[in-house]
Design a protein around this motif. Sequence first.
Motif, PDB file in Angstrom:
ATOM      1  N   ILE A  73     -16.175  12.178   6.525  1.00 28.29           N
ATOM      2  CA  ILE A  73     -14.806  12.485   6.939  1.00 28.29           C
ATOM      3  C   ILE A  73     -13.797  11.732   6.079  1.00 28.29           C
ATOM      4  N   PRO A  74     -12.577  12.268   5.932  1.00 27.51           N
ATOM      5  CA  PRO A  74     -11.554  11.606   5.112  1.00 27.51           C
ATOM      6  C   PRO A  74     -11.185  10.219   5.640  1.00 27.51           C
ATOM      7  N   VAL A  75     -11.079   9.272   4.714  1.00 25.28           N
ATOM      8  CA  VAL A  75     -10.638   7.910   5.033  1.00 25.28           C
ATOM      9  C   VAL A  75      -9.431   7.597   4.155  1.00 25.28           C
ATOM     10  N   ILE A  76      -8.319   7.240   4.788  1.00 28.91           N
ATOM     11  CA  ILE A  76      -7.097   6.898   4.059  1.00 28.91           C
ATOM     12  C   ILE A  76      -6.776   5.422   4.277  1.00 28.91           C
ATOM     13  N   VAL A  77      -6.653   4.672   3.186  1.00 27.96           N
ATOM     14  CA  VAL A  77      -6.273   3.263   3.263  1.00 27.96           C
ATOM     15  C   VAL A  77      -4.748   3.166   3.256  1.00 27.96           C
ATOM     16  N   VAL A  78      -4.201   2.387   4.178  1.00 28.81           N
ATOM     17  CA  VAL A  78      -2.774   2.054   4.144  1.00 28.81           C
ATOM     18  C   VAL A  78      -2.685   0.530   4.104  1.00 28.81           C
ATOM     19  N   SER A  79      -2.052  -0.013   3.072  1.00 28.30           N
ATOM     20  CA  SER A  79      -2.063  -1.461   2.898  1.00 28.30           C
ATOM     21  C   SER A  79      -0.801  -1.941   2.199  1.00 28.30           C
ATOM     22  N   ALA A  80      -0.412  -3.176   2.503  1.00 28.60           N
ATOM     23  CA  ALA A  80       0.710  -3.795   1.807  1.00 28.60           C
ATOM     24  C   ALA A  80       0.273  -4.317   0.443  1.00 28.60           C
ATOM     25  N   ARG A  81      -1.032  -4.350   0.219  1.00 29.86           N
ATOM     26  CA  ARG A  81      -1.562  -4.829  -1.051  1.00 29.86           C
ATOM     27  C   ARG A  81      -1.498  -3.702  -2.075  1.00 29.86           C
ATOM     28  N   ASN A  82      -0.715  -3.897  -3.132  1.00 31.66           N
ATOM     29  CA  ASN A  82      -0.517  -2.836  -4.120  1.00 31.66           C
ATOM     30  C   ASN A  82      -1.160  -3.144  -5.471  1.00 31.66           C
ATOM     31  N   GLU A  83      -2.034  -4.163  -5.513  1.00 28.05           N
ATOM     32  CA  GLU A  83      -2.717  -4.476  -6.754  1.00 28.05           C
ATOM     33  C   GLU A  83      -3.709  -3.370  -7.106  1.00 28.05           C
ATOM     34  N   ASP A  84      -3.802  -3.065  -8.387  1.00 34.08           N
ATOM     35  CA  ASP A  84      -4.708  -2.008  -8.828  1.00 34.08           C
ATOM     36  C   ASP A  84      -6.147  -2.293  -8.427  1.00 34.08           C
ATOM     37  N   ILE A  85      -6.550  -3.566  -8.455  1.00 35.12           N
ATOM     38  CA  ILE A  85      -7.935  -3.890  -8.141  1.00 35.12           C
ATOM     39  C   ILE A  85      -8.288  -3.509  -6.708  1.00 35.12           C
ATOM     40  N   ASP A  86      -7.332  -3.670  -5.782  1.00 29.88           N
ATOM     41  CA  ASP A  86      -7.583  -3.287  -4.392  1.00 29.88           C
ATOM     42  C   ASP A  86      -7.711  -1.775  -4.263  1.00 29.88           C
ATOM     43  N   GLY A  94     -15.376   4.437  -1.324  1.00 30.94           N
ATOM     44  CA  GLY A  94     -15.456   5.750  -0.689  1.00 30.94           C
ATOM     45  C   GLY A  94     -14.205   6.228   0.004  1.00 30.94           C
ATOM     46  N   ALA A  95     -13.091   5.472  -0.101  1.00 33.32           N
ATOM     47  CA  ALA A  95     -11.832   5.954   0.480  1.00 33.32           C
ATOM     48  C   ALA A  95     -11.372   7.204  -0.265  1.00 33.32           C
ATOM     49  N   ASP A  96     -10.730   8.111   0.451  1.00 30.00           N
ATOM     50  CA  ASP A  96     -10.237   9.345  -0.158  1.00 30.00           C
ATOM     51  C   ASP A  96      -8.819   9.195  -0.680  1.00 30.00           C
ATOM     52  N   ASP A  97      -8.091   8.195  -0.173  1.00 28.74           N
ATOM     53  CA  ASP A  97      -6.692   8.030  -0.564  1.00 28.74           C
ATOM     54  C   ASP A  97      -6.275   6.594  -0.296  1.00 28.74           C
ATOM     55  N   TYR A  98      -5.195   6.163  -0.971  1.00 25.90           N
ATOM     56  CA  TYR A  98      -4.685   4.796  -0.821  1.00 25.90           C
ATOM     57  C   TYR A  98      -3.168   4.867  -0.813  1.00 25.90           C
ATOM     58  N   MET A  99      -2.556   4.440   0.285  1.00 25.09           N
ATOM     59  CA  MET A  99      -1.108   4.446   0.402  1.00 25.09           C
ATOM     60  C   MET A  99      -0.607   3.018   0.561  1.00 25.09           C
TER      61      MET A  99
END
Length: 228
Positions: A73-86, A94-99
């Motif tokens: 199933i789709p997993v979307i990360v939402v985080s205040a961390r905006n570093e490329d490594i994260d 395996g996350a489908d998206d990162y916001m």
Amino acid sequence: MKKILIIEDDINIAEMERDYLELNGYSVEIVQDGNKGIDMIMGEMYDVIIVDLMLPGKNGFEIIKEVRKKFEIPVIVVSARNEDIDKIRGLNFGADDYMTKPFSPAELAARIKSHISRYERLKGNNFSSEIIAVKGLEINRASHRVTVNGKEVKLTSKEYEILVFLASNPNIVFTKGNIFDSIWGSEFIGDLATVAVHIQKIRKKIEKDPQNPEFIETLWGTGYRFKL
């Protein structure tokens, strides 16, 4: 009704996401602890998981790895961390998206719908996306033709693009700014009032009663949505 689990320890953000997604027709549950989140995922069937990275108990990366052992199933990360490594780690796990916070609730809802549609398409559960047909209104995206009860309606290019944009994202609320950026582009200099003018013209062409629209609904102080 599609079911979403939000794993987020900031209750204000979690409740903001929940309220907006419920407004758009989703069933939403919130959990603030990573271990409890894993327990809920393993015990319930969800259509989308929204997960923060920094959590008590298991962190977001650990949750993604656990989910991917059993579910697609789709997993979307939402985080205040905006570093490329994260972002790279999240996607590699395996996350489908990162916001990155802060973000627009409308954008989150649109991404959720997109990921659900993509997942169902991969599972073979979708219908043809070339034609959108709702209560006598038919939009043929292959031929760019719009008909109402079998009668063709002539729309300008922008009217057509707005109608397709809204109809392709049913039951999602978009502000005038969201629509303007999607149709004209964020770098275009113009007045947001043009969105309302175009919506008005579309309604005159597709609605039986433009004052009581059946398709494009106004949510005062918020924006517009295409009703199913």
